[in-house]
Design an enzyme around this catalytic site. Structure first.
Site, mmCIF file in Angstrom:
data_model
loop_
_atom_site.group_PDB
_atom_site.id
_atom_site.type_symbol
_atom_site.label_atom_id
_atom_site.label_comp_id
_atom_site.label_asym_id
_atom_site.label_seq_id
_atom_site.Cartn_x
_atom_site.Cartn_y
_atom_site.Cartn_z
ATOM 1 N N HIS A 115 0.851 -1.188 0.000
ATOM 2 C CA HIS A 115 0.000 0.000 0.000
ATOM 3 C C HIS A 115 0.888 1.241 0.000
ATOM 4 C CE1 HIS A 115 -2.801 3.054 1.464
ATOM 5 N NE2 HIS A 115 -3.789 2.258 1.096
ATOM 6 N N GLU A 194 -2.822 2.073 -7.359
ATOM 7 C CA GLU A 194 -3.022 3.319 -6.630
ATOM 8 C C GLU A 194 -2.329 4.469 -7.363
ATOM 9 O OE1 GLU A 194 -2.938 2.650 -1.977
ATOM 10 O OE2 GLU A 194 -1.129 1.820 -2.889
ATOM 11 N N GLY A 200 -6.059 12.100 -2.417
ATOM 12 C CA GLY A 200 -5.985 13.116 -1.371
ATOM 13 C C GLY A 200 -6.810 14.339 -1.690
#
Length: 278
Positions: A115, A194, A200
């Site tokens: 991650h 990702e 964000g």
């Protein structure tokens, strides 16, 4: 089959301690989430989708104990250590770490590795040690993946490029795949993409053409490993992501991003409903 993953990060921390947990006391939190999602998930055919929930370690036993007979919920952990116990070998001298054997003993069947938050942490440690080696983190993650698979777990292996790496995304993602999966039984692995540059507040989300391009690249490089969107499957992108035939699912985290932000089981189920179309 689609893969619907849930990364609960540190959503267990109560609001008074700076967290976002408004749903259950710490000692009941893991079980609460399983109990409030597994019955609703039964309506989906087992061959249609799998549902893995990645818990912080303290909640694994509670979550596993809450599973009903033939529960559709699989229990996952948020990483394993790069060494493991072994009969006749190291019996567990791994203070503060999560050997894969301990996770399996707690009922874990899947783990998330690589991650972007784990990659950032590992990179920070290496930089403090004066190590400048872009592939070092990939080698460490490869050790974790190997041990998880050897322990019988399935792995969600996350890859992604930062904003400063976008002009060479093929090189960056290619290295993450090549080194991270070296010597690994890839039938036990799903790739989570990702786009770090788009994750964000205030950042522009990756669009459908970009996500499609990356998914095609990953499948070509890996020989067709399933790819899920790891940049956050949510209500406002679930329908779009479901329309990309090269994407095989998604990784859910927060379900509410304004007001009383946090993770809420009913909203998690709604995201899945939208994505699966029923």
């Amino acid at each position: 089959m689609k893969h619907l993953y849930l990364n609960l990060k540190r959503f267990d921390v109560p609001v008074e301690y700076g967290g976002v947990n408004r749903i259950a006391p710490m000692e009941k939190w893991g079980g609460y989430i399983v109990e409030h999602t597994q019955e609703a998930l039964r309506k989906y055919d087992p061959g249609e989708a799998e549902f893995v929930q990645y818990f912080p370690e303290a909640h694994l036993l509670n979550a596993a104990a809450a599973r009903c007979e033939n529960s559709p919920v699989q229990i996952g952990c948020q990483g394993v250590y790069r060494m493991n116990t072994a009969v006749g070998g190291n019996f567990g001298a791994f203070t503060t770490n999560r050997p894969a054997s301990a996770m399996a003993a707690m009922g874990v069947t899947s783990t998330i590795i690589g991650h972007c938050e784990e990659r950032t942490d590992k990179n920070g440690i290496l930089e403090e040690a004066g190590v400048i080696d872009p592939d070092a983190v990939n080698r460490l993650l490869n050790q974790e993946i190997r041990l998880a698979v050897a322990q019988g777990m399935r792995v969600l292996y996350c890859i992604g490029e930062k904003s400063e790496e976008q002009d060479r995304w093929q090189e960056v993602l290619g290295a993450q795949l090549k080194t991270g999966l070296e010597g690994v039984d890839i039938s036990k692995v799903v790739i989570g993409y990702e786009p770090v540059w788009s994750i964000g507040p205030g950042k522009m989300p990756a669009d459908k053409p970009y996500i499609t391009k990356i998914a095609r690249f990953v499948k070509k490089v890996t020989g067709g490993i399933d790819v899920v969107y790891g940049g956050g499957l949510k209500t406002d992108n679930a329908e779009m992501l479901a329309s990309i035939k090269e994407i095989d699912g998604g990784l859910i985290a927060l379900t509410r991003f304004s007001g009383e932000i946090g993770f809420y089981p009913a909203e998690y189920l709604e995201i899945i409903r939208i994505y699966l179309g029923k």
